[in-house]
Design an enzyme around this catalytic site. Structure first.
Site, PDB file in Angstrom:
ATOM      1  N   LYS A   1      -7.165   4.533   2.193  1.00  0.00           N
ATOM      2  CA  LYS A   1      -7.330   3.649   3.351  1.00  0.00           C
ATOM      3  C   LYS A   1      -7.683   4.471   4.601  1.00  0.00           C
ATOM      4  CE  LYS A   1      -6.199   0.348   6.448  1.00  0.00           C
ATOM      5  NZ  LYS A   1      -5.481   1.033   7.453  1.00  0.00           N
TER       6      LYS A   1
ATOM      7  N   VAL B   1      -4.835  -0.488  -1.236  1.00  0.00           N
ATOM      8  CA  VAL B   1      -4.301  -1.769  -1.723  1.00  0.00           C
ATOM      9  C   VAL B   1      -4.708  -2.847  -0.711  1.00  0.00           C
ATOM     10  CG1 VAL B   1      -2.211  -3.057  -2.311  1.00  0.00           C
ATOM     11  CG2 VAL B   1      -2.391  -0.626  -2.878  1.00  0.00           C
TER      12      VAL B   1
ATOM     13  N   GLY C   1       0.836  -1.213   0.000  1.00  0.00           N
ATOM     14  CA  GLY C   1       0.000   0.000   0.000  1.00  0.00           C
ATOM     15  C   GLY C   1       0.863   1.253   0.000  1.00  0.00           C
ATOM     16  N   HIS C   2       1.850   1.293   0.897  1.00  0.00           N
ATOM     17  CA  HIS C   2       2.771   2.432   0.941  1.00  0.00           C
ATOM     18  C   HIS C   2       3.516   2.570  -0.392  1.00  0.00           C
ATOM     19  CE1 HIS C   2       2.838   1.340   5.416  1.00  0.00           C
ATOM     20  NE2 HIS C   2       2.441   2.601   5.440  1.00  0.00           N
TER      21      HIS C   2
ATOM     22  N   GLN D   1       0.269  11.450  17.647  1.00  0.00           N
ATOM     23  CA  GLN D   1      -1.015  10.956  17.157  1.00  0.00           C
ATOM     24  C   GLN D   1      -1.467   9.678  17.866  1.00  0.00           C
ATOM     25  OE1 GLN D   1       0.705  10.603  13.103  1.00  0.00           O
ATOM     26  NE2 GLN D   1      -0.531   8.765  12.916  1.00  0.00           N
TER      27      GLN D   1
ATOM     28  N   SER E   1      -2.123  -3.073   6.026  1.00  0.00           N
ATOM     29  CA  SER E   1      -1.853  -2.157   7.129  1.00  0.00           C
ATOM     30  C   SER E   1      -0.647  -2.675   7.902  1.00  0.00           C
ATOM     31  CB  SER E   1      -3.073  -2.112   8.063  1.00  0.00           C
ATOM     32  OG  SER E   1      -2.713  -1.563   9.315  1.00  0.00           O
TER      33      SER E   1
HETATM   34  P1  AMP Z   1       0.862   4.900   7.836  1.00  0.00           P
HETATM   35  O1  AMP Z   1       2.259   4.401   7.703  1.00  0.00           O
HETATM   36  O2  AMP Z   1      -0.108   3.883   8.329  1.00  0.00           O
HETATM   37  O3  AMP Z   1       0.778   6.219   8.555  1.00  0.00           O
HETATM   38  O4  AMP Z   1       0.379   5.208   6.345  1.00  0.00           O
HETATM   39  C1  AMP Z   1       1.090   6.091   5.509  1.00  0.00           C
HETATM   40  C2  AMP Z   1       0.282   6.356   4.267  1.00  0.00           C
HETATM   41  O5  AMP Z   1       0.030   5.136   3.585  1.00  0.00           O
HETATM   42  C3  AMP Z   1      -1.094   6.986   4.574  1.00  0.00           C
HETATM   43  O6  AMP Z   1      -1.380   7.968   3.608  1.00  0.00           O
HETATM   44  C4  AMP Z   1      -2.014   5.801   4.454  1.00  0.00           C
HETATM   45  O7  AMP Z   1      -3.338   6.164   4.108  1.00  0.00           O
HETATM   46  C5  AMP Z   1      -1.356   5.028   3.325  1.00  0.00           C
HETATM   47  N1  AMP Z   1      -1.768   3.625   3.358  1.00  0.00           N
HETATM   48  C6  AMP Z   1      -1.770   2.789   4.429  1.00  0.00           C
HETATM   49  N2  AMP Z   1      -2.268   1.584   4.084  1.00  0.00           N
HETATM   50  C7  AMP Z   1      -2.594   1.660   2.764  1.00  0.00           C
HETATM   51  C8  AMP Z   1      -3.165   0.747   1.817  1.00  0.00           C
HETATM   52  N3  AMP Z   1      -3.508  -0.485   2.170  1.00  0.00           N
HETATM   53  N4  AMP Z   1      -3.352   1.175   0.548  1.00  0.00           N
HETATM   54  C9  AMP Z   1      -3.011   2.431   0.185  1.00  0.00           C
HETATM   55  N5  AMP Z   1      -2.465   3.344   1.020  1.00  0.00           N
HETATM   56  C10 AMP Z   1      -2.265   2.966   2.294  1.00  0.00           C
END
Ligand code: AMP
Length: 306
Positions: free
Chosen positions: A175, A202, A36-37, A64, A211
């Site tokens: 997401k 994703v 996803g990232h 946060q 996640s």
């Molecule tokens: P995080 O590391 O959880 O703070 O996420 C960093 C970025 O990645 C944020 O913009 C999230 O929305 C995005 N993100 C996390 N999981 C997914 C996913 N499964 N698909 C697309 N983007 C994602």
């Protein structure tokens, strides 16, 4: 790929690129990167082109997290993350320390006392960090209701990162739908000169949204976690069949479905207008659905357009 650890070094690199007329694409993350990232990194590259620069930040932002949440055990693997970023064509990774981000005036965030205050709305009497960015409308419901200090931490860190990385374009994931809406509002309200792109979620093959927290789902919990995707499918099928459906009735049905799983507990399910995030009483095609579910101790979120 450059690895940048200080605010000063990141700002001077970004200013150098800016002066040379190079476009900067930015993907903020908390690390433990998954597909996803990496889809956001590829989207950033698409937006800035081959002559542009793509920056990924990897920083687990303490403000946060509420004091009761999983800050200390949030999964981390910097070595693997750097390899993934390199393979995805990242130009620079910004990985600051807490001290670099929040204690420039000399306080250590690692003291047990300061942990109590970070992420809480209570301000610590002696702390020298005292400026926060607060969005006051879109942050109230859903994630904001369940995690009252969460979005204040998100908007603050994203504003700080924008001032450090100086991006032309920043990519966020659908997401975290509410987060993306709040960031867009912050950028508009505070006139940040950055374009916000929201990229699709994703998913794993069985529908579970990727996640970093999925790492917590061991044994049968991983199977139970697919109940979020099942709930989404059922909401979609219901609305497809009857065109419109009362939100209250659909929420009840989803709660029952989720709580058939032995370790699942619904935190909330909401149906709302995607632009303004206001709840609707009748669900129809185009309504946004979001839900948060505890699977054991792990809190998962997901959302789709119906
Ligand atoms: P995080 O590391 O959880 O703070 O996420 C960093 C970025 O990645 C944020 O913009 C999230 O929305 C995005 N993100 C996390 N999981 C997914 C996913 N499964 N698909 C697309 N983007 C994602």
């Amino acid at each position: 790929m450059q690895i940048v650890k200080t605010v000063a070094a990141m700002q001077s690199l970004a200013k150098k690129w800016q002066r040379a007329g190079v476009k900067i694409g930015f993907v903020p993350t908390m690390g433990y990167l998954h597909e996803g990232h990496l889809s956001l990194v590829r989207e950033a590259r698409k937006r800035v082109g081959k002559n542009g620069k793509v920056v990924v930040s990897i920083y687990v932002n303490p403000t946060q997290f509420a004091p009761t949440e999983d800050l200390s055990k949030y999964p981390r693997d910097l070595k693997r993350d750097l390899e993934s970023c390199r393979a995805a064509g990242t130009d620079a990774v910004f990985t600051p320390t807490d001290k670099e981000m929040y204690s420039r005036w000399g306080e250590s965030l690692s003291s047990p006392d300061s942990k109590k205050y970070l992420g809480s709305t209570e301000s610590r009497p002696t702390t020298n960090y005292s400026t926060y960015v607060v969005e006051e409308k879109l942050s109230r419901a859903m994630e904001g209701a369940s995690r009252p200090t969460h979005f204040r931490g998100v908007t603050t860190i994203v504003a700080k990162l924008f001032n450090i990385v100086l991006p032309d374009v920043a990519i966020f994931g659908q997401k975290d739908f509410q987060q993306a809406a709040i960031i867009k509002r912050m950028v508009a309200d505070l006139n940040f000169p950055v374009k916000i792109i929201v990229a699709p979620t994703v998913r794993e093959r069985d529908g579970l949204a990727m996640s970093s927290r999925n790492k917590y789902l061991v044994g049968d919990l991983r199977r139970q976690a697919t109940v979020l995707w099942c709930a989404i499918q059922i909401a979609r099928a219901t609305v497809k069949k009857s065109k419109t459906f009362p939100a209250a009735k659909l929420k009840d049905a989803i709660k029952k479905l989720v709580e058939c799983e032995p370790d699942a507990k619904l935190d909330y399910v909401e149906f709302f207008e995607p632009e303004i995030l206001l709840p609707v009483s009748i669900v129809k095609s185009g309504t946004q659905m979001a839900l948060a579910v505890f699977i054991g101790k792990t809190r998962l979120i997901d959302n789709v357009r119906i």
